[in-house]
Enzyme design. Structure first.
Site, short mmCIF file in Angstrom:
data_model
loop_
_atom_site.label_atom_id
_atom_site.label_comp_id
_atom_site.label_asym_id
_atom_site.label_seq_id
_atom_site.Cartn_x
_atom_site.Cartn_y
_atom_site.Cartn_z
CB CYS A 1 25.16 -19.69 43.40
SG CYS A 1 24.48 -21.32 43.09
NE ARG A 2 30.51 -12.51 45.77
CZ ARG A 2 31.53 -12.05 46.49
NH1 ARG A 2 32.04 -12.80 47.46
NH2 ARG A 2 32.04 -10.86 46.25
#
Length: 421
Positions: free
Chosen positions: A386-387
């Site tokens: 997700c980062r």
């Protein structure tokens, strides 16, 4: 052909990673910061039967594939080195794999998914988002372990995008600033009433009560969240102002709130239900009341809102759906809200996830002991991925502020925003 040779066929011999396999073969750069270890031929079975990110995730979560080094760096590096791999390349490599008797036997057996995968995440859209099903989906992700979440999220217990006021602000400072930003956008003042839907562990509820003297009600479908929040409220002496209930937002009977906050809930609502969702929140407000919607979005509405077969939907957020910011805004607008402000906090979420990833790494052994290695692995790869997604603009985070006009069409808003942005 050895697995190392297969790896080289796909990405080239100079890929900036080290590769090792159970058959003793090696490839890549010895001593590289990132190392992939294929510990079983069953890893190849997952990759063949579930190609792409889902197969990789299944192999990693099950322990058949190990990743040495920083997970975010590993995902970023592999996204880069695999970017030029064509479907033809994959078919060629598959043909080589099938010539190996051991791999052929492993691939011929279709493995069950790891137990961390939600078995109910692959159903037709019309069956999603009943109260019972939503409760089950939320419990799958949030009722893991409050202790585990304390290690990952830190003291704030805020499981939503922080907002970093300065370059070197800490995660805790950024979470406080986020809650304060929401409070200021809502125009909170002492004596007001706030409804916080999808309140998590009560961070916004307690912030509104402590910092602004607001009587705040939060609701969550997670039983563990509600129990933790109610204890935290009592421990902090806020019971006269703050309350968190284990309750579906649709079952809130009170009305006449001065403000509503929805921080990280809209992703769980479903596209078909957004109109009724915003209409419900609109009906809870007094005239002149404000609603702040804080949600993960996607850059456009061209692709499907969810990937039923994807890793995130199967392992992390069953039934989750993301919409573009314009669509969210139009649904708020059609429900009656006048839109007054919107901003994208995409880079802030990348920083938030970096903080959570570091927290998990620092507590890795305790986390594994608490929730099991498979669940800890799910979180490790999910947060790092997700980062990367927020950094690459595959996903975004938008705050949208709406107001319920009074009978004369007045917004009771300042002429210019009076909050820090």
């Amino acid at each position: 052909m050895t697995l190392a040779r297969v790896f080289e066929e796909l990405v080239g011999p100079e890929a900036p990673v080290e590769f090792a396999a159970y058959d003793g073969s090696r490839a890549g750069v010895p001593g590289a910061g990132i190392r992939f270890d294929v510990r079983s031929p069953y890893a190849v079975s997952y990759l063949v039967h579930s190609p792409g990110s889902l197969g990789l995730a299944r192999a990693y979560v099950s322990g058949y594939l190990d990743v040495g080094g920083d997970m975010y760096t590993a995902l970023s590096t592999m996204q880069q080195v695999f970017s030029d791999v064509t479907p033809g390349d994959k078919l060629k490599v598959l043909g080589e794999v099938m010539r190996d008797p051991l791999l052929r036997a492993a691939v011929s057996r279709r493995l069950d998914p790891p137990p961390q995968e939600a078995p109910f995440s692959r159903v037709p859209a019309w069956l999603r988002h009943s109260k019972r099903r939503d409760a089950k989906a939320i419990s799958h992700h949030y009722d893991v372990s409050n202790t585990f979440y304390e290690w990952v999220l830190g003291p704030s217990m805020a499981y939503t995008c922080a907002c970093y006021p300065e370059e070197h602000s800490t995660l805790e400072e950024a979470q406080f600033f986020k809650h304060d930003l929401v409070a200021k956008k809502l125009g909170l003042r002492s004596g007001m009433r706030l409804l916080d839907v999808g309140c998590g562990w009560g961070g916004m509820v307690m912030h509104a009560a402590k910092e602004y003297g607001v009587k705040a009600l939060g609701v969550t479908l997670s039983k563990q969240q509600a129990e933790w929040a109610q204890k935290a409220i009592a421990d902090r002496g806020l019971s006269e102002l703050a309350e968190v209930r284990h309750l579906d937002y649709r079952d809130v009977t009170e009305t006449g709130f001065d403000a509503v906050s929805s921080i990280g809930l809209t992703e769980h609502i479903g596209k078909a239900n957004l109109g009724s969702y915003f209409s419900f929140l609109y009906g809870k407000l007094k005239p002149g009341g404000r609603m702040l919607n804080h949600t993960i979005t996607r850059p456009d509405n061209l692709a499907p809102a969810m990937k039923p077969g994807g890793f995130i939907n199967r392992y992390v957020f069953p039934d989750g759906e993301l919409e573009g910011p314009g669509y969210i805004q139009s649904q708020m607008n059609d429900a009656g809200f006048e839109i007054r402000h919107q901003e994208n906090l995409r880079e802030h979420y990348a920083r938030t996830l970096d903080g959570w990833c570091r927290n998990l790494d620092e507590h890795w052994d305790e986390a594994v002991a608490e929730v099991g290695e498979g669940t800890a692995r799910v979180w490790k790869v999910y947060m790092a991925g997700c980062r990367l997604g927020f950094e690459r603009n595959w996903i975004q985070l938008h705050q949208t502020l709406g107001v319920k006009l009074d009978a004369q069409g007045k917004s009771h808003m300042p002429l210019r925003p009076d909050w820090a942005s």
